[in-house]
Design a protein around this motif. Structure first.
Motif, PDB file in Angstrom:
ATOM      1  N   VAL A  72       0.759  -1.187   0.105  1.00 23.45           N
ATOM      2  CA  VAL A  72       0.236  -0.079  -0.125  1.00 23.45           C
ATOM      3  C   VAL A  72       0.941   1.253  -0.195  1.00 23.45           C
ATOM      4  O   VAL A  72       0.728   2.216  -0.558  1.00 23.45           O
ATOM      5  N   LYS A  73       1.962   1.307   0.805  1.00 24.86           N
ATOM      6  CA  LYS A  73       2.777   2.214   0.778  1.00 24.86           C
ATOM      7  C   LYS A  73       3.561   2.553  -0.521  1.00 24.86           C
ATOM      8  O   LYS A  73       3.613   3.698  -1.093  1.00 24.86           O
ATOM      9  N   GLU A  74       3.854   1.599  -0.897  1.00 24.42           N
ATOM     10  CA  GLU A  74       4.505   1.842  -2.455  1.00 24.42           C
ATOM     11  C   GLU A  74       3.732   2.272  -3.492  1.00 24.42           C
ATOM     12  O   GLU A  74       3.948   3.044  -4.269  1.00 24.42           O
ATOM     13  N   GLU A  75       2.541   1.591  -3.500  1.00 24.22           N
ATOM     14  CA  GLU A  75       1.472   1.885  -4.695  1.00 24.22           C
ATOM     15  C   GLU A  75       0.847   3.381  -4.247  1.00 24.22           C
ATOM     16  O   GLU A  75       0.266   3.907  -5.592  1.00 24.22           O
ATOM     17  N   SER A  76       0.743   3.595  -3.282  1.00 25.13           N
ATOM     18  CA  SER A  76      -0.251   4.778  -2.782  1.00 25.13           C
ATOM     19  C   SER A  76       0.425   6.105  -1.920  1.00 25.13           C
ATOM     20  O   SER A  76      -0.182   7.176  -2.046  1.00 25.13           O
ATOM     21  N   GLY A  77       1.318   5.877  -1.286  1.00 22.34           N
ATOM     22  CA  GLY A  77       2.186   6.445  -0.327  1.00 22.34           C
ATOM     23  C   GLY A  77       1.466   6.765   1.060  1.00 22.34           C
ATOM     24  O   GLY A  77       2.016   7.098   1.783  1.00 22.34           O
ATOM     25  N   LEU A  78       0.567   5.825   1.251  1.00 21.86           N
ATOM     26  CA  LEU A  78      -0.166   5.765   2.281  1.00 21.86           C
ATOM     27  C   LEU A  78       0.442   4.703   3.287  1.00 21.86           C
ATOM     28  O   LEU A  78       0.780   3.677   2.971  1.00 21.86           O
ATOM     29  N   LEU A  79       0.467   4.995   4.568  1.00 22.61           N
ATOM     30  CA  LEU A  79       0.956   4.484   5.459  1.00 22.61           C
ATOM     31  C   LEU A  79      -0.168   3.788   6.351  1.00 22.61           C
ATOM     32  O   LEU A  79      -0.500   4.414   7.191  1.00 22.61           O
ATOM     33  N   VAL A 103      -3.951 -15.481  -2.211  1.00 18.99           N
ATOM     34  CA  VAL A 103      -3.889 -13.985  -2.031  1.00 18.99           C
ATOM     35  C   VAL A 103      -4.650 -13.835  -0.312  1.00 18.99           C
ATOM     36  O   VAL A 103      -5.761 -14.242  -0.347  1.00 18.99           O
ATOM     37  N   PHE A 104      -4.111 -12.952   0.325  1.00 24.55           N
ATOM     38  CA  PHE A 104      -4.624 -12.659   1.505  1.00 24.55           C
ATOM     39  C   PHE A 104      -5.301 -11.219   1.439  1.00 24.55           C
ATOM     40  O   PHE A 104      -4.854 -10.367   0.771  1.00 24.55           O
ATOM     41  N   LEU A 105      -6.505 -11.131   1.811  1.00 26.10           N
ATOM     42  CA  LEU A 105      -7.429 -10.019   1.655  1.00 26.10           C
ATOM     43  C   LEU A 105      -7.705  -9.269   2.861  1.00 26.10           C
ATOM     44  O   LEU A 105      -7.985  -9.545   3.853  1.00 26.10           O
ATOM     45  N   PHE A 106      -7.311  -7.901   2.830  1.00 25.57           N
ATOM     46  CA  PHE A 106      -7.227  -6.958   4.077  1.00 25.57           C
ATOM     47  C   PHE A 106      -7.858  -5.779   3.587  1.00 25.57           C
ATOM     48  O   PHE A 106      -8.431  -5.327   2.385  1.00 25.57           O
ATOM     49  N   THR A 107      -8.694  -5.217   4.566  1.00 22.23           N
ATOM     50  CA  THR A 107      -9.053  -3.508   4.653  1.00 22.23           C
ATOM     51  C   THR A 107      -8.256  -3.107   5.424  1.00 22.23           C
ATOM     52  O   THR A 107      -7.725  -3.543   6.567  1.00 22.23           O
ATOM     53  N   ALA A 108      -8.294  -1.828   5.616  1.00 22.64           N
ATOM     54  CA  ALA A 108      -7.523  -0.713   6.426  1.00 22.64           C
ATOM     55  C   ALA A 108      -8.117   0.332   6.547  1.00 22.64           C
ATOM     56  O   ALA A 108      -8.667   0.990   5.474  1.00 22.64           O
ATOM     57  N   THR A 109      -8.498   1.043   7.625  1.00 23.79           N
ATOM     58  CA  THR A 109      -9.285   2.269   7.887  1.00 23.79           C
ATOM     59  C   THR A 109      -8.487   3.304   8.645  1.00 23.79           C
ATOM     60  O   THR A 109      -8.925   4.443   8.700  1.00 23.79           O
ATOM     61  N   GLU A 110      -7.301   2.798   9.239  1.00 22.34           N
ATOM     62  CA  GLU A 110      -6.260   3.716   9.625  1.00 22.34           C
ATOM     63  C   GLU A 110      -5.100   4.000   8.895  1.00 22.34           C
ATOM     64  O   GLU A 110      -4.433   2.951   8.509  1.00 22.34           O
ATOM     65  N   PHE A 111      -4.687   4.988   8.520  1.00 21.57           N
ATOM     66  CA  PHE A 111      -3.514   5.467   7.766  1.00 21.57           C
ATOM     67  C   PHE A 111      -3.170   6.884   7.935  1.00 21.57           C
ATOM     68  O   PHE A 111      -4.162   7.541   8.402  1.00 21.57           O
ATOM     69  N   GLU A 112      -2.034   7.219   7.340  1.00 17.66           N
ATOM     70  CA  GLU A 112      -1.491   8.532   7.483  1.00 17.66           C
ATOM     71  C   GLU A 112      -0.771   8.574   6.123  1.00 17.66           C
ATOM     72  O   GLU A 112      -0.408   7.556   5.468  1.00 17.66           O
ATOM     73  N   GLY A 113      -0.490   9.941   5.838  1.00 15.59           N
ATOM     74  CA  GLY A 113       0.258  10.307   4.262  1.00 15.59           C
ATOM     75  C   GLY A 113      -0.612  10.785   3.405  1.00 15.59           C
ATOM     76  O   GLY A 113      -1.890  11.146   3.540  1.00 15.59           O
ATOM     77  N   GLU A 114      -0.049  11.192   2.154  1.00 16.70           N
ATOM     78  CA  GLU A 114      -0.740  11.910   1.178  1.00 16.70           C
ATOM     79  C   GLU A 114      -0.683  10.945   0.023  1.00 16.70           C
ATOM     80  O   GLU A 114       0.257  10.217  -0.408  1.00 16.70           O
ATOM     81  N   LEU A 115      -1.480  10.813  -0.765  1.00 18.18           N
ATOM     82  CA  LEU A 115      -1.344  10.045  -1.920  1.00 18.18           C
ATOM     83  C   LEU A 115      -0.313  10.588  -2.910  1.00 18.18           C
ATOM     84  O   LEU A 115      -0.293  11.892  -3.311  1.00 18.18           O
ATOM     85  N   ILE A 116       0.315   9.486  -3.655  1.00 18.88           N
ATOM     86  CA  ILE A 116       1.339   9.925  -4.566  1.00 18.88           C
ATOM     87  C   ILE A 116       0.954   9.487  -5.984  1.00 18.88           C
ATOM     88  O   ILE A 116      -0.309   9.124  -6.170  1.00 18.88           O
ATOM     89  N   ASP A 117       1.636  10.118  -6.881  1.00 23.28           N
ATOM     90  CA  ASP A 117       1.256   9.520  -8.217  1.00 23.28           C
ATOM     91  C   ASP A 117       1.900   8.262  -8.486  1.00 23.28           C
ATOM     92  O   ASP A 117       3.377   8.142  -8.749  1.00 23.28           O
ATOM     93  N   SER A 118       0.986   7.240  -8.496  1.00 17.74           N
ATOM     94  CA  SER A 118       1.489   5.868  -8.514  1.00 17.74           C
ATOM     95  C   SER A 118       2.136   5.589  -9.798  1.00 17.74           C
ATOM     96  O   SER A 118       1.368   5.793 -10.727  1.00 17.74           O
ATOM     97  N   ASN A 119       3.216   4.650 -10.153  1.00 18.35           N
ATOM     98  CA  ASN A 119       3.685   4.262 -11.241  1.00 18.35           C
ATOM     99  C   ASN A 119       2.942   3.119 -11.839  1.00 18.35           C
ATOM    100  O   ASN A 119       3.246   2.444 -12.793  1.00 18.35           O
ATOM    101  N   GLU A 120       1.990   2.448 -10.894  1.00 23.94           N
ATOM    102  CA  GLU A 120       1.061   1.540 -11.436  1.00 23.94           C
ATOM    103  C   GLU A 120      -0.238   1.713 -12.058  1.00 23.94           C
ATOM    104  O   GLU A 120      -0.712   1.044 -12.889  1.00 23.94           O
ATOM    105  N   GLY A 121      -0.745   3.051 -11.485  1.00 26.70           N
ATOM    106  CA  GLY A 121      -2.028   3.505 -12.266  1.00 26.70           C
ATOM    107  C   GLY A 121      -2.393   4.762 -11.629  1.00 26.70           C
ATOM    108  O   GLY A 121      -1.943   5.129 -10.949  1.00 26.70           O
TER     109      GLY A 121
END
Length: 154
Positions: free
Chosen positions: A55-62, A85-103
Motif C-alpha cells: 500500500v505504501k509503495e503503490e499509494s504513499g499511504l502508511l 492472496v490474503f485480503l485486507f481492509t484498512a481504515t487507519e492510515f497517514e500520509g498523502e497519495l502519490i502519483d503511482s507508477n502502477e496506475g
C-alpha cells in the motif's frame, strides 16, 4: 507447480475505497482493470507486512492495523502460477497519495465499487470484505475469463 503469495488491501475512508486503475505498467496483466492495492510477498514477510509495504509503495499511504478478511486461491491465474492472496481492509492510515507508477488512484464510493471494470470474481468477493465473516475461496479463471468459484465462510 509454481506458487505466488500475494496480498490485496482495500483502504477505506468516509464510505469510499481507494482503488487503482491499472494503466501505467508495460505488460501489466491487470491493464485496464480496477484493483485493490497489493502485490507479491518479499522473503520473510508476513501477510500484514506485505500489505503495509505494498500500500505504501503503490499509494504513499502508511496503513495501520490492517484487518484480514479472507484468503483466495487463484489456480493458474496468470497461466503460470497458482496465486494465493490474503485480503485486507484498512481504515487507519497517514500520509498523502502519490502519483503511482502502477496506475491512477481514486477514492470510489463503496456502493459503486462493483460497477467498475473489475475482474469478474472481484465483483463477487468485494462485498464479502464488508461482512463480519472470514472467508476462504477459490476463483477459477482460464485465459483471463472467469469460470467459477467456491467459498467457505467462518
Amino acid at each position: 507447480m509454481k506458487q505466488q503469495l500475494a496480498t490485496l488491501c482495500y483502504v477505506i475512508k468516509d464510505n469510499k475505497t481507494l482503488m487503482i486503475y491499472r494503466n501505467k505498467k508495460q505488460n501489466d496483466y491487470h491493464e485496464g482493470k480496477w484493483n485493490g492495492l497489493g502485490g507479491k510477498f518479499e522473503p520473510g514477510e508476513t501477510p500484514e507486512e506485505c500489505a503495509v509495504r505494498e500500500v505504501k509503495e503503490e499509494s504513499g499511504l502508511l496503513i495501520k492495523n490492517p484487518r484480514m478478511h479472507g484468503f483466495i486461491t487463484f489456480p493458474m491465474f496468470d497461466g503460470v502460477k497458482d496465486w494465493y492472496v490474503f485480503l485486507f481492509t484498512a481504515t487507519e492510515f497517514e500520509g498523502e497519495l502519490i502519483d503511482s507508477n502502477e496506475g491512477k488512484l481514486e477514492w470510489i464510493p463503496n456502493e459503486k465499487l462493483t460497477e467498475l471494470n473489475l475482474w469478474e470474481g472481484d465483483k463477487i468477493f468485494i462485498p464479502w470484505l464488508f461482512q463480519e465473516k472470514f472467508f476462504s475461496a477459490k476463483f477459477n479463471y482460464r485465459d483471463k475469463k472467469f469460470i467459477d468459484y467456491s467459498v467457505e465462510f467462518y
